[in-house]
Design a protein around this motif. Sequence first.
Motif, PDB file in Angstrom:
ATOM      1  N   ASN A   1      13.362  22.697  57.100  1.00  0.00           N
ATOM      2  CA  ASN A   1      13.818  23.681  56.120  1.00  0.00           C
ATOM      3  C   ASN A   1      13.445  25.065  56.625  1.00  0.00           C
ATOM      4  O   ASN A   1      12.507  25.233  57.413  1.00  0.00           O
ATOM      5  CB  ASN A   1      13.188  23.435  54.757  1.00  0.00           C
ATOM      6  CG  ASN A   1      13.843  22.276  54.012  1.00  0.00           C
ATOM      7  OD1 ASN A   1      13.213  21.255  53.766  1.00  0.00           O
ATOM      8  ND2 ASN A   1      15.113  22.435  53.655  1.00  0.00           N
ATOM      9  N   LEU A   2      14.175  26.065  56.159  1.00  0.00           N
ATOM     10  CA  LEU A   2      14.071  27.408  56.697  1.00  0.00           C
ATOM     11  C   LEU A   2      13.740  28.412  55.586  1.00  0.00           C
ATOM     12  O   LEU A   2      14.319  28.350  54.499  1.00  0.00           O
ATOM     13  CB  LEU A   2      15.410  27.777  57.345  1.00  0.00           C
ATOM     14  CG  LEU A   2      15.602  29.175  57.926  1.00  0.00           C
ATOM     15  CD1 LEU A   2      14.681  29.379  59.122  1.00  0.00           C
ATOM     16  CD2 LEU A   2      17.060  29.365  58.335  1.00  0.00           C
ATOM     17  N   PHE A   3      12.790  29.305  55.876  1.00  0.00           N
ATOM     18  CA  PHE A   3      12.416  30.381  54.964  1.00  0.00           C
ATOM     19  C   PHE A   3      12.418  31.693  55.738  1.00  0.00           C
ATOM     20  O   PHE A   3      12.157  31.717  56.940  1.00  0.00           O
ATOM     21  CB  PHE A   3      11.007  30.166  54.399  1.00  0.00           C
ATOM     22  CG  PHE A   3      10.879  28.993  53.469  1.00  0.00           C
ATOM     23  CD1 PHE A   3      10.884  29.178  52.087  1.00  0.00           C
ATOM     24  CD2 PHE A   3      10.738  27.704  53.965  1.00  0.00           C
ATOM     25  CE1 PHE A   3      10.750  28.102  51.224  1.00  0.00           C
ATOM     26  CE2 PHE A   3      10.610  26.621  53.107  1.00  0.00           C
ATOM     27  CZ  PHE A   3      10.616  26.821  51.735  1.00  0.00           C
ATOM     28  N   TRP A   4      12.680  32.779  55.036  1.00  0.00           N
ATOM     29  CA  TRP A   4      12.525  34.092  55.642  1.00  0.00           C
ATOM     30  C   TRP A   4      11.963  35.070  54.608  1.00  0.00           C
ATOM     31  O   TRP A   4      12.057  34.846  53.402  1.00  0.00           O
ATOM     32  CB  TRP A   4      13.837  34.613  56.237  1.00  0.00           C
ATOM     33  CG  TRP A   4      14.944  34.852  55.269  1.00  0.00           C
ATOM     34  CD1 TRP A   4      15.260  36.015  54.630  1.00  0.00           C
ATOM     35  CD2 TRP A   4      15.924  33.893  54.831  1.00  0.00           C
ATOM     36  NE1 TRP A   4      16.354  35.850  53.820  1.00  0.00           N
ATOM     37  CE2 TRP A   4      16.786  34.556  53.928  1.00  0.00           C
ATOM     38  CE3 TRP A   4      16.151  32.544  55.116  1.00  0.00           C
ATOM     39  CZ2 TRP A   4      17.855  33.921  53.308  1.00  0.00           C
ATOM     40  CZ3 TRP A   4      17.210  31.910  54.497  1.00  0.00           C
ATOM     41  CH2 TRP A   4      18.047  32.595  53.613  1.00  0.00           C
ATOM     42  N   VAL A   5      11.358  36.139  55.109  1.00  0.00           N
ATOM     43  CA  VAL A   5      10.706  37.130  54.257  1.00  0.00           C
ATOM     44  C   VAL A   5      11.337  38.486  54.530  1.00  0.00           C
ATOM     45  O   VAL A   5      11.522  38.876  55.687  1.00  0.00           O
ATOM     46  CB  VAL A   5       9.188  37.196  54.534  1.00  0.00           C
ATOM     47  CG1 VAL A   5       8.533  38.252  53.644  1.00  0.00           C
ATOM     48  CG2 VAL A   5       8.552  35.822  54.323  1.00  0.00           C
ATOM     49  N   LYS A   6      11.671  39.199  53.468  1.00  0.00           N
ATOM     50  CA  LYS A   6      12.205  40.549  53.572  1.00  0.00           C
ATOM     51  C   LYS A   6      11.621  41.389  52.453  1.00  0.00           C
ATOM     52  O   LYS A   6      11.730  41.031  51.273  1.00  0.00           O
ATOM     53  CB  LYS A   6      13.738  40.535  53.478  1.00  0.00           C
ATOM     54  CG  LYS A   6      14.383  41.912  53.565  1.00  0.00           C
ATOM     55  CD  LYS A   6      14.154  42.572  54.925  1.00  0.00           C
ATOM     56  CE  LYS A   6      14.888  43.910  55.019  1.00  0.00           C
ATOM     57  NZ  LYS A   6      14.591  44.608  56.290  1.00  0.00           N
ATOM     58  N   ASP A   7      10.957  42.477  52.806  1.00  0.00           N
ATOM     59  CA  ASP A   7      10.340  43.377  51.827  1.00  0.00           C
ATOM     60  C   ASP A   7       9.402  42.614  50.886  1.00  0.00           C
ATOM     61  O   ASP A   7       9.428  42.797  49.670  1.00  0.00           O
ATOM     62  CB  ASP A   7      11.406  44.114  51.023  1.00  0.00           C
ATOM     63  CG  ASP A   7      12.287  44.993  51.896  1.00  0.00           C
ATOM     64  OD1 ASP A   7      11.774  45.508  52.908  1.00  0.00           O
ATOM     65  OD2 ASP A   7      13.475  45.159  51.572  1.00  0.00           O
ATOM     66  N   ALA A   8       8.592  41.746  51.483  1.00  0.00           N
ATOM     67  CA  ALA A   8       7.562  40.963  50.775  1.00  0.00           C
ATOM     68  C   ALA A   8       8.130  39.908  49.838  1.00  0.00           C
ATOM     69  O   ALA A   8       7.380  39.284  49.080  1.00  0.00           O
ATOM     70  CB  ALA A   8       6.615  41.880  50.010  1.00  0.00           C
ATOM     71  N   LYS A   9       9.422  39.651  49.883  1.00  0.00           N
ATOM     72  CA  LYS A   9      10.039  38.598  49.072  1.00  0.00           C
ATOM     73  C   LYS A   9      10.425  37.428  49.975  1.00  0.00           C
ATOM     74  O   LYS A   9      10.907  37.624  51.085  1.00  0.00           O
ATOM     75  CB  LYS A   9      11.270  39.132  48.342  1.00  0.00           C
ATOM     76  CG  LYS A   9      10.959  40.192  47.295  1.00  0.00           C
ATOM     77  CD  LYS A   9      12.225  40.652  46.576  1.00  0.00           C
ATOM     78  CE  LYS A   9      11.906  41.704  45.519  1.00  0.00           C
ATOM     79  NZ  LYS A   9      13.121  42.190  44.826  1.00  0.00           N
TER      80      LYS A   9
END
Length: 260
Positions: free
Chosen positions: A145-153
Amino acid sequence: MPDIKDFGDFLPGYGVFETLRVEEGTAFFVEEHWKSLQQSAKMLGLCPRQDFRKCVSRLPKKATGKWRWIVSRAEEKDFFDSRAKEPQEVFSLAVAETRVGSRNWDSRLKTLSYLVHYQARLSVEADEAVILNEHGEVVSGAMSNLFWVKDAKIYTPSVETGCRKGIIRGWVMSEMEVIETRMGPEILQEADEIFLTNSWIGIRPVVRFQNRILERGKIAMELSKKLKATYSLFKSASSLDGISSQIFNQGAEELSEGAR
Protein backbone atom coordinates in the motif's frame (compact mmCIF):
# COMPACT_ATOMS: atom_id res chain seq x y z
CA MET A 1 -21.54 -20.10 -19.58
CA PRO A 2 -20.06 -22.93 -17.46
CA ASP A 3 -20.43 -22.87 -13.70
CA ILE A 4 -17.30 -22.67 -11.53
CA LYS A 5 -17.84 -26.21 -10.27
CA ASP A 6 -17.66 -27.52 -13.86
CA PHE A 7 -13.91 -26.84 -13.88
CA GLY A 8 -13.30 -29.31 -11.05
CA ASP A 9 -10.00 -28.70 -9.30
CA PHE A 10 -8.47 -27.01 -12.35
CA LEU A 11 -9.01 -23.38 -11.48
CA PRO A 12 -5.71 -21.53 -12.02
CA GLY A 13 -5.44 -18.60 -9.67
CA TYR A 14 -8.85 -19.18 -8.13
CA GLY A 15 -8.00 -18.70 -4.50
CA VAL A 16 -6.89 -16.19 -1.88
CA PHE A 17 -4.04 -15.90 0.58
CA GLU A 18 -2.72 -13.91 3.52
CA THR A 19 0.91 -13.41 4.55
CA LEU A 20 1.71 -12.78 8.20
CA ARG A 21 4.95 -11.53 9.69
CA VAL A 22 6.35 -13.74 12.44
CA GLU A 23 9.10 -12.59 14.80
CA GLU A 24 10.68 -14.88 17.38
CA GLY A 25 7.78 -17.29 17.09
CA THR A 26 5.04 -14.67 17.44
CA ALA A 27 2.64 -13.95 14.58
CA PHE A 28 1.33 -10.40 14.28
CA PHE A 29 -2.26 -9.24 13.68
CA VAL A 30 -3.61 -12.80 13.48
CA GLU A 31 -7.24 -11.80 13.96
CA GLU A 32 -7.03 -9.03 11.37
CA HIS A 33 -5.51 -11.40 8.82
CA TRP A 34 -8.16 -14.02 9.57
CA LYS A 35 -10.94 -11.49 9.00
CA SER A 36 -9.31 -10.35 5.75
CA LEU A 37 -8.97 -13.94 4.51
CA GLN A 38 -12.62 -14.68 5.26
CA GLN A 39 -13.80 -11.54 3.46
CA SER A 40 -11.69 -12.25 0.38
CA ALA A 41 -12.74 -15.89 0.27
CA LYS A 42 -16.40 -14.91 0.49
CA MET A 43 -16.01 -12.65 -2.54
CA LEU A 44 -14.86 -15.69 -4.54
CA GLY A 45 -17.59 -17.93 -3.15
CA LEU A 46 -15.14 -19.86 -0.96
CA CYS A 47 -15.56 -20.74 2.70
CA PRO A 48 -12.41 -21.62 4.68
CA ARG A 49 -12.87 -24.93 6.45
CA GLN A 50 -9.59 -24.67 8.36
CA ASP A 51 -9.23 -22.12 11.13
CA PHE A 52 -5.64 -21.05 10.62
CA ARG A 53 -5.63 -19.17 13.92
CA LYS A 54 -5.51 -22.54 15.67
CA CYS A 55 -2.23 -23.31 13.92
CA VAL A 56 -0.28 -20.62 15.79
CA SER A 57 1.17 -23.25 18.12
CA ARG A 58 2.76 -25.01 15.13
CA LEU A 59 5.04 -22.08 14.38
CA PRO A 60 8.73 -22.81 14.98
CA LYS A 61 9.86 -21.58 18.37
CA LYS A 62 11.72 -18.28 18.23
CA ALA A 63 11.73 -18.31 14.42
CA THR A 64 11.30 -15.23 12.23
CA GLY A 65 9.81 -15.35 8.75
CA LYS A 66 6.64 -15.35 6.65
CA TRP A 67 3.59 -17.42 7.53
CA ARG A 68 1.23 -17.84 4.59
CA TRP A 69 -2.36 -19.06 4.60
CA ILE A 70 -3.89 -20.25 1.31
CA VAL A 71 -7.52 -21.06 0.51
CA SER A 72 -8.54 -22.37 -2.90
CA ARG A 73 -11.40 -24.51 -4.11
CA ALA A 74 -9.13 -27.55 -4.27
CA GLU A 75 -7.27 -27.24 -0.98
CA GLU A 76 -6.36 -25.20 2.06
CA LYS A 77 -2.88 -25.05 3.53
CA ASP A 78 -0.42 -22.94 5.43
CA PHE A 79 3.35 -22.90 5.43
CA PHE A 80 6.15 -21.05 7.17
CA ASP A 81 9.16 -19.64 5.34
CA SER A 82 12.07 -19.03 7.68
CA ARG A 83 14.36 -18.20 4.77
CA ALA A 84 12.48 -15.03 3.82
CA LYS A 85 14.96 -12.23 3.37
CA GLU A 86 14.50 -9.27 5.68
CA PRO A 87 13.23 -6.23 3.74
CA GLN A 88 15.53 -3.39 2.86
CA GLU A 89 15.36 -0.22 4.92
CA VAL A 90 14.43 2.17 2.09
CA PHE A 91 12.82 1.82 -1.35
CA SER A 92 12.95 3.39 -4.77
CA LEU A 93 9.70 3.76 -6.69
CA ALA A 94 8.64 4.16 -10.32
CA VAL A 95 5.34 4.13 -12.20
CA ALA A 96 4.59 0.96 -14.16
CA GLU A 97 2.77 0.89 -17.47
CA THR A 98 0.80 -2.13 -16.24
CA ARG A 99 -2.74 -1.23 -15.19
CA VAL A 100 -5.33 -2.87 -12.94
CA GLY A 101 -9.10 -2.61 -13.03
CA SER A 102 -10.62 -0.71 -10.12
CA ARG A 103 -13.38 -3.33 -9.80
CA ASN A 104 -11.25 -6.40 -10.45
CA TRP A 105 -10.74 -9.10 -7.83
CA ASP A 106 -7.01 -9.34 -8.55
CA SER A 107 -6.68 -5.66 -7.72
CA ARG A 108 -8.78 -5.48 -4.55
CA LEU A 109 -8.03 -8.91 -3.07
CA LYS A 110 -4.97 -11.05 -2.41
CA THR A 111 -5.81 -13.67 -5.00
CA LEU A 112 -3.56 -16.47 -6.23
CA SER A 113 -3.59 -14.74 -9.61
CA TYR A 114 -0.68 -12.37 -9.00
CA LEU A 115 0.97 -12.08 -12.40
CA VAL A 116 -0.17 -8.50 -13.07
CA HIS A 117 1.55 -7.33 -9.90
CA TYR A 118 4.75 -9.24 -10.62
CA GLN A 119 4.75 -7.91 -14.17
CA ALA A 120 4.46 -4.35 -12.85
CA ARG A 121 7.29 -4.79 -10.38
CA LEU A 122 9.61 -6.40 -12.92
CA SER A 123 8.87 -3.76 -15.53
CA VAL A 124 10.40 -0.84 -13.61
CA GLU A 125 14.00 -0.05 -12.71
CA ALA A 126 13.13 0.46 -9.06
CA ASP A 127 12.51 -1.59 -5.93
CA GLU A 128 8.74 -1.19 -6.17
CA ALA A 129 6.24 -0.18 -8.85
CA VAL A 130 3.34 2.25 -8.63
CA ILE A 131 0.26 0.67 -10.20
CA LEU A 132 -2.45 2.81 -11.80
CA ASN A 133 -6.02 1.85 -12.64
CA GLU A 134 -7.96 2.25 -15.87
CA HIS A 135 -8.62 5.91 -15.00
CA GLY A 136 -4.92 6.69 -14.53
CA GLU A 137 -5.34 6.97 -10.75
CA VAL A 138 -2.72 5.79 -8.26
CA VAL A 139 -3.86 2.48 -6.72
CA SER A 140 -0.91 1.09 -4.76
CA GLY A 141 2.52 -0.40 -5.02
CA ALA A 142 2.76 -3.75 -6.78
CA MET A 143 3.29 -5.51 -3.44
CA SER A 144 2.38 -2.75 -1.01
CA ASN A 145 0.00 0.00 0.00
CA LEU A 146 1.13 3.53 -0.73
CA PHE A 147 1.04 6.73 1.35
CA TRP A 148 2.32 10.22 0.70
CA VAL A 149 2.61 13.40 2.76
CA LYS A 150 2.01 16.95 1.55
CA ASP A 151 1.97 20.00 3.83
CA ALA A 152 1.91 17.74 6.92
CA LYS A 153 -1.21 15.89 5.70
CA ILE A 154 -1.13 12.15 5.01
CA TYR A 155 -2.83 10.73 1.92
CA THR A 156 -3.49 7.24 0.53
CA PRO A 157 -5.48 5.97 -2.45
CA SER A 158 -9.17 5.41 -1.80
CA VAL A 159 -10.44 1.83 -1.94
CA GLU A 160 -12.55 3.02 -4.88
CA THR A 161 -9.34 3.15 -6.95
CA GLY A 162 -9.02 -0.62 -6.51
CA CYS A 163 -6.44 -0.74 -3.73
CA ARG A 164 -6.30 -3.52 -1.19
CA LYS A 165 -7.32 -2.91 2.40
CA GLY A 166 -3.96 -4.01 3.73
CA ILE A 167 -3.50 -4.85 7.40
CA ILE A 168 -0.74 -2.31 7.99
CA ARG A 169 -2.63 0.23 5.88
CA GLY A 170 -5.51 -0.10 8.32
CA TRP A 171 -3.18 0.13 11.31
CA VAL A 172 -1.67 3.39 9.98
CA MET A 173 -5.18 4.81 9.48
CA SER A 174 -6.03 3.93 13.08
CA GLU A 175 -2.94 5.74 14.37
CA MET A 176 -3.08 8.97 12.36
CA GLU A 177 -5.57 10.97 10.37
CA VAL A 178 -5.30 9.86 6.74
CA ILE A 179 -7.12 11.31 3.75
CA GLU A 180 -8.28 8.77 1.18
CA THR A 181 -8.20 10.27 -2.29
CA ARG A 182 -8.23 9.61 -6.03
CA MET A 183 -5.28 11.21 -7.79
CA GLY A 184 -2.93 10.68 -10.72
CA PRO A 185 0.78 9.89 -10.29
CA GLU A 186 1.74 13.54 -10.71
CA ILE A 187 0.75 14.06 -7.07
CA LEU A 188 3.73 11.94 -6.04
CA GLN A 189 6.08 14.39 -7.73
CA GLU A 190 4.78 17.05 -5.35
CA ALA A 191 4.90 14.92 -2.18
CA ASP A 192 7.10 15.90 0.75
CA GLU A 193 7.32 12.27 1.81
CA ILE A 194 6.30 8.86 0.44
CA PHE A 195 6.19 5.55 2.27
CA LEU A 196 5.07 1.95 1.63
CA THR A 197 3.38 -0.58 3.89
CA ASN A 198 2.62 -4.27 3.98
CA SER A 199 2.64 -6.99 6.59
CA TRP A 200 6.15 -8.17 5.81
CA ILE A 201 8.03 -4.89 5.32
CA GLY A 202 6.01 -2.98 7.91
CA ILE A 203 6.55 0.70 7.05
CA ARG A 204 9.35 1.71 4.71
CA PRO A 205 10.26 5.19 3.38
CA VAL A 206 10.69 5.90 -0.33
CA VAL A 207 13.92 7.78 -1.04
CA ARG A 208 13.57 7.97 -4.81
CA PHE A 209 10.46 8.40 -6.95
CA GLN A 210 11.21 8.23 -10.67
CA ASN A 211 14.25 10.57 -10.91
CA ARG A 212 13.38 12.59 -7.82
CA ILE A 213 15.32 12.12 -4.57
CA LEU A 214 13.44 12.33 -1.26
CA GLU A 215 14.57 12.43 2.34
CA ARG A 216 13.52 9.79 4.84
CA GLY A 217 10.28 11.23 6.13
CA LYS A 218 9.61 12.06 9.79
CA ILE A 219 6.08 10.65 9.67
CA ALA A 220 7.25 7.31 8.28
CA MET A 221 9.93 7.09 10.97
CA GLU A 222 7.43 7.95 13.70
CA LEU A 223 4.95 5.36 12.48
CA SER A 224 7.68 2.75 12.15
CA LYS A 225 8.66 3.25 15.80
CA LYS A 226 5.03 2.92 16.88
CA LEU A 227 4.60 -0.27 14.87
CA LYS A 228 7.74 -1.80 16.38
CA ALA A 229 6.38 -0.95 19.83
CA THR A 230 3.14 -2.72 18.95
CA TYR A 231 5.12 -5.77 17.80
CA SER A 232 6.98 -5.77 21.12
CA LEU A 233 3.67 -5.83 22.99
CA PHE A 234 2.50 -8.77 20.88
CA LYS A 235 5.70 -10.67 21.66
CA SER A 236 5.54 -9.87 25.37
CA ALA A 237 1.96 -11.13 25.61
CA SER A 238 2.82 -14.29 23.66
CA SER A 239 5.53 -15.19 26.17
CA LEU A 240 3.22 -15.02 29.19
CA ASP A 241 1.99 -18.43 30.33
CA GLY A 242 1.74 -19.74 26.80
CA ILE A 243 -0.60 -16.98 25.61
CA SER A 244 -0.56 -16.89 21.81
CA SER A 245 -0.69 -13.75 19.72
CA GLN A 246 -4.08 -14.93 18.50
CA ILE A 247 -5.59 -14.68 21.98
CA PHE A 248 -3.76 -11.42 22.65
CA ASN A 249 -5.09 -9.86 19.44
CA GLN A 250 -8.66 -10.73 20.41
CA GLY A 251 -8.30 -8.73 23.59
CA ALA A 252 -6.15 -5.87 22.32
CA GLU A 253 -8.49 -3.69 20.33
CA GLU A 254 -6.58 -0.60 21.38
CA LEU A 255 -3.65 -1.85 19.31
CA SER A 256 -5.53 -2.71 16.15
CA GLU A 257 -8.72 -0.70 16.10
CA GLY A 258 -9.53 0.13 12.51
CA ALA A 259 -7.00 -2.35 11.11
CA ARG A 260 -8.24 -4.19 8.05
